[in-house]
Every structure is written in structure tokens, then in C-alpha cells.
Write an enzyme that holds these catalytic residues in place. Structure first.
Site, PDB file in Angstrom:
ATOM      1  N   HIS A 101      -6.339   4.160   3.530  1.00  0.00           N
ATOM      2  CA  HIS A 101      -6.911   2.905   4.000  1.00  0.00           C
ATOM      3  C   HIS A 101      -6.670   2.640   5.485  1.00  0.00           C
ATOM      4  O   HIS A 101      -7.195   1.667   6.026  1.00  0.00           O
ATOM      5  CB  HIS A 101      -6.391   1.733   3.166  1.00  0.00           C
ATOM      6  CG  HIS A 101      -7.438   0.713   2.860  1.00  0.00           C
ATOM      7  ND1 HIS A 101      -7.338  -0.204   1.844  1.00  0.00           N
ATOM      8  CD2 HIS A 101      -8.643   0.459   3.451  1.00  0.00           C
ATOM      9  CE1 HIS A 101      -8.410  -0.966   1.821  1.00  0.00           C
ATOM     10  NE2 HIS A 101      -9.214  -0.593   2.788  1.00  0.00           N
ATOM     11  N   ASP A 124      -8.582  -5.038  -2.976  1.00  0.00           N
ATOM     12  CA  ASP A 124      -7.422  -4.157  -2.900  1.00  0.00           C
ATOM     13  C   ASP A 124      -6.259  -4.785  -3.656  1.00  0.00           C
ATOM     14  O   ASP A 124      -6.101  -6.008  -3.657  1.00  0.00           O
ATOM     15  CB  ASP A 124      -7.041  -3.959  -1.421  1.00  0.00           C
ATOM     16  CG  ASP A 124      -6.092  -2.805  -1.157  1.00  0.00           C
ATOM     17  OD1 ASP A 124      -5.442  -2.338  -2.104  1.00  0.00           O
ATOM     18  OD2 ASP A 124      -5.976  -2.390   0.009  1.00  0.00           O
ATOM     19  N   HIS A 126      -3.341  -4.381  -2.548  1.00  0.00           N
ATOM     20  CA  HIS A 126      -2.425  -4.698  -1.460  1.00  0.00           C
ATOM     21  C   HIS A 126      -3.141  -5.476  -0.363  1.00  0.00           C
ATOM     22  O   HIS A 126      -4.350  -5.302  -0.155  1.00  0.00           O
ATOM     23  CB  HIS A 126      -1.846  -3.408  -0.882  1.00  0.00           C
ATOM     24  CG  HIS A 126      -1.264  -2.497  -1.912  1.00  0.00           C
ATOM     25  ND1 HIS A 126      -1.986  -1.455  -2.467  1.00  0.00           N
ATOM     26  CD2 HIS A 126      -0.054  -2.494  -2.520  1.00  0.00           C
ATOM     27  CE1 HIS A 126      -1.237  -0.841  -3.369  1.00  0.00           C
ATOM     28  NE2 HIS A 126      -0.076  -1.444  -3.425  1.00  0.00           N
ATOM     29  N   ASP A 128      -2.297  -5.172   2.848  1.00  0.00           N
ATOM     30  CA  ASP A 128      -2.353  -4.263   4.005  1.00  0.00           C
ATOM     31  C   ASP A 128      -2.247  -5.010   5.328  1.00  0.00           C
ATOM     32  O   ASP A 128      -2.914  -4.675   6.308  1.00  0.00           O
ATOM     33  CB  ASP A 128      -3.628  -3.417   3.978  1.00  0.00           C
ATOM     34  CG  ASP A 128      -3.609  -2.389   2.853  1.00  0.00           C
ATOM     35  OD1 ASP A 128      -2.527  -2.157   2.277  1.00  0.00           O
ATOM     36  OD2 ASP A 128      -4.663  -1.814   2.547  1.00  0.00           O
ATOM     37  N   HIS A 141      -1.357   3.074   6.358  1.00  0.00           N
ATOM     38  CA  HIS A 141      -2.397   2.568   5.443  1.00  0.00           C
ATOM     39  C   HIS A 141      -2.076   1.166   4.939  1.00  0.00           C
ATOM     40  O   HIS A 141      -2.961   0.508   4.366  1.00  0.00           O
ATOM     41  CB  HIS A 141      -2.655   3.539   4.288  1.00  0.00           C
ATOM     42  CG  HIS A 141      -1.602   3.593   3.230  1.00  0.00           C
ATOM     43  ND1 HIS A 141      -1.839   4.082   1.959  1.00  0.00           N
ATOM     44  CD2 HIS A 141      -0.291   3.240   3.238  1.00  0.00           C
ATOM     45  CE1 HIS A 141      -0.740   4.031   1.234  1.00  0.00           C
ATOM     46  NE2 HIS A 141       0.211   3.528   1.993  1.00  0.00           N
ATOM     47  N   ASP A 230     -10.559  -0.530  -2.120  1.00  0.00           N
ATOM     48  CA  ASP A 230      -9.477   0.418  -2.403  1.00  0.00           C
ATOM     49  C   ASP A 230      -9.445   0.645  -3.908  1.00  0.00           C
ATOM     50  O   ASP A 230      -9.298  -0.299  -4.689  1.00  0.00           O
ATOM     51  CB  ASP A 230      -8.147  -0.170  -1.917  1.00  0.00           C
ATOM     52  CG  ASP A 230      -6.989   0.812  -1.987  1.00  0.00           C
ATOM     53  OD1 ASP A 230      -6.910   1.573  -2.963  1.00  0.00           O
ATOM     54  OD2 ASP A 230      -6.146   0.803  -1.071  1.00  0.00           O
ATOM     55  N   ASP A 232      -7.282   1.565  -5.858  1.00  0.00           N
ATOM     56  CA  ASP A 232      -6.104   1.155  -6.620  1.00  0.00           C
ATOM     57  C   ASP A 232      -6.179  -0.296  -7.087  1.00  0.00           C
ATOM     58  O   ASP A 232      -5.299  -0.765  -7.804  1.00  0.00           O
ATOM     59  CB  ASP A 232      -4.807   1.438  -5.850  1.00  0.00           C
ATOM     60  CG  ASP A 232      -4.580   0.544  -4.633  1.00  0.00           C
ATOM     61  OD1 ASP A 232      -5.189  -0.538  -4.531  1.00  0.00           O
ATOM     62  OD2 ASP A 232      -3.766   0.936  -3.771  1.00  0.00           O
ATOM     63  N   GLU A 275      -8.821   5.813  -0.880  1.00  0.00           N
ATOM     64  CA  GLU A 275      -7.607   6.068  -1.657  1.00  0.00           C
ATOM     65  C   GLU A 275      -7.852   6.782  -2.989  1.00  0.00           C
ATOM     66  O   GLU A 275      -7.094   6.603  -3.949  1.00  0.00           O
ATOM     67  CB  GLU A 275      -6.797   4.776  -1.875  1.00  0.00           C
ATOM     68  CG  GLU A 275      -6.317   4.110  -0.586  1.00  0.00           C
ATOM     69  CD  GLU A 275      -5.111   4.789   0.061  1.00  0.00           C
ATOM     70  OE1 GLU A 275      -4.600   5.765  -0.514  1.00  0.00           O
ATOM     71  OE2 GLU A 275      -4.694   4.321   1.147  1.00  0.00           O
TER      72      GLU A 275
END
Length: 303
Positions: A101, A124, A126, A128, A141, A230, A232, A275
Site C-alpha cells: 500500500h 482498508d 488499517h 495507514d 505501507h 486493500d 486485507d 496487498e
């Protein structure tokens, strides 16, 4: 997206910003899944521009444990920015496939160069939004949002990327699906007043209400959307091939409803999907899920 688009497919096999190896193979896995054919079946024109060159971590020294491989990441991100800006300036739609990312710094810079009125929908697990000073790992990332917002007082990231002022304001950013936030990130999120929808919000409100609210908010703040997805953010039973899996993510259908709603809005300016780690995947399942989600963002529907 009801109208047909000319899509520039840009691969970025970046493996410098993450803590686990393997995401450099994400673009190849997505291509192998039949991504281009899926988009062409919808009537879009797809130009595969190939992969940007990215050096592997074994070829580079770690100069700064607080921001590992930052200079090398920035070099690739500046090349990515040029491709994204050229695509948007030619009225095409960039589809950036990663890689980790950290490449969002390049996509964001390219959008700022060509379409400064852009907003960001950040989907996402996260946020980030770490800086080199708050990050517990030093993995870049986890820092692209902080870079785009210009949050780092020391300016290491912005100097590396070559911009002098923030490319994004908090008002033009919405985060969706967040469920794993560091302590330093909590402080920065509150400080900036970023609008975000956690997985608890998805549970309480339902994903349809969340994405409708997010898009309505962004429509008042910006002219068009750069969507960064992302993988995840999905539950690991849906997308096992990611570097930082965490239980309790979006379901398969929730992911598609988000992308379908984005398509219906007609405001998608650029899409980034990151990712995917084939080393950790099962039979290329995560890449196939990503392929189908991308198709939904470009107008695939049941009828």
C-alpha cells in the site's frame, strides 16, 4: 460505472513497504486470474501498460529503520505518479494493481497532478496514517495517508516524494472498514477529524448505509473519487492471501455491494487494489476475488 471506459492497467510489484515478502507477485496473480478479459467483457477498453520496475529489498540497504526503503519506494512512486497523471489527463481511468500500500503515495501524487479536486475513499483494515515517528514497524505501507496529508513534522516522506505541501485535506478523505489501528494512529485520526467507518459501524448501520453515507459526504467535498482498496479489509476466509490478515472483516457480498455502489455513483476517477500475497494464498483465491471486485467497480451486475 454505466458508461464504457478506457482503462489503463498499471502494475506496481512493490515489495519494499511491507513486513512480509510476496506482494510483489500480486500484479501477476491478478493478471493470471483473467482481469483484463473480465473488464473487456463489460465493454471497456483495457490498455495493460505493464509493470513499473521495482528493486527487491535484498538489493537495497535499510538506511532508516523508522522508514524502511523510503527513497527506493519514492522513486517508484514518482514514476507511478507520472503514469497516473498521464492517464487522467487523457480522460482514461487508471487501474493500479499492487504491490503493497505504499504505492498510494504515487497514485495520490498522480491524481493531484492531473485532478486536484479528487477525494479518497480508503477501504482498508488499517488507517495507514502512521508517520516514521509513530510507526512501531517502520514499514512504509502503513504511512501513505500521513504522507498525502503532510502530517510528518520532519518532512522525510514529502521530501522523498518531492512535494512541498499536502496533496490531500482531511475533508476529502473517508476511511471504510477500519478495525486495526495503532495508538499513534488513533491520536492522528482524532487530531485530523477524519471521517471513518469502522467495522463496528458496518455492523450497526449495515454496509449499504455506510457506503451511501460515505459517497454522499464525498460528493459534497470533491469532484471525483480515487478509491484505494486493500484486500486485507475482507475477512480472511474470503481473502486469505494477504500479508496482515485479521478476523472480522468484510464479507464477500459486502465487498461487492461497496464496489457496485461506487460504480452506480459514476464518480470513479481511479481505482487501486493492493496487498495480494500469492505466497499466502490458496489456489489464487484472493486474486480471483479481487478480479471480481474490480469488475463490480466497473459496472458488473447480476442483470
Amino acid at each position: 460505472m454505466s458508461r464504457m471506459a478506457t482503462i489503463d492497467l498499471i502494475g506496481v510489484p512493490m515489495d519494499l513497504g511491507a513486513g512480509r515478502r510476496g506482494v510483489d507477485m500480486g500484479p501477476s496473480a491478478l493478471r493470471y486470474s483473467g482481469l483484463q478479459a473480465a473488464l473487456e467483457q463489460l465493454g471497456h477498453v483495457v490498455n495493460d501498460t505493464g509493470d513499473l520496475p521495482v528493486a527487491g529489498p535484498e538489493q537495497q540497504p535499510v538506511r532508516d529503520d523508522r522508514a524502511k526503503y523510503l527513497e527506493e519506494i519514492a522513486q517508484t512512486c514518482r514514476r507511478l505518479a507520472d503514469r497516473v497523471a498521464a492517464s487522467k489527463s487523457a480522460s482514461r481511468t487508471p487501474l493500479v494493481i499492487g504491490g503493497d500500500h505504499s504505492i498510494a503515495m504515487g497514485t495520490g501524487l498522480g491524481m493531484a497532478m492531473a485532478k486536484p479536486g479528487f477525494g479518497v475513499l480508503w477501504i482498508d483494515t488499517h488507517s495507514d496514517i502512521n508517520t516514521p515517528d509513530t510507526s512501531p514497524s517502520g514499514n512504509v505501507h502503513g504511512m501513505p495517508i500521513a504522507a498525502l496529508l503532510g502530517l510528518e513534522p520532519a518532512g522525510r516522506m514529502t521530501r522523498a516524494m518531492g512535494w512541498e505541501q499536502p496533496l490531500l485535506t482531511p475533508e476529502r478523505l473517508v476511511m471504510l472498514g477500519v478495525r486495526d489501528v495503532d495508538q499513534g494512529e488513533r491520536r492522528l485520526l482524532k487530531q485530523c477529524g477524519i471521517k471513518l467507518f469502522t467495522m463496528s459501524d458496518v455492523d450497526r448501520m449495515g454496509v449499504a448505509a455506510v457506503i451511501d453515507t460515505a459517497l454522499e459526504y464525498l460528493s459534497d467535498q470533491c469532484d471525483g473519487l480515487y478509491v484505494s482498496f486493500d484486500m486485507d479489509v475482507l475477512d480472511p476466509n474470503v481473502a486469505p492471501g494477504v500479508g496482515t490478515p485479521k478476523e472480522g472483516g468484510l464479507t464477500y457480498r459486502e465487498g461487492h455491494l461497496i464496489m457496485e455502489t461506487i460504480a452506480e455513483s459514476g464518480r470513479l476517477w481511479a481505482l487501486e487494489v493492493v496487498e495480494i500475497n500469492p505466497i499466502l494464498d490458496v489456489g489464487n483465491k484472493t486474486a480471483r476475488v479481487a478480479r471480481d471486485l474490480i469488475a463490480s467497480a466497473f459496472g458488473a451486475s447480476v442483470v
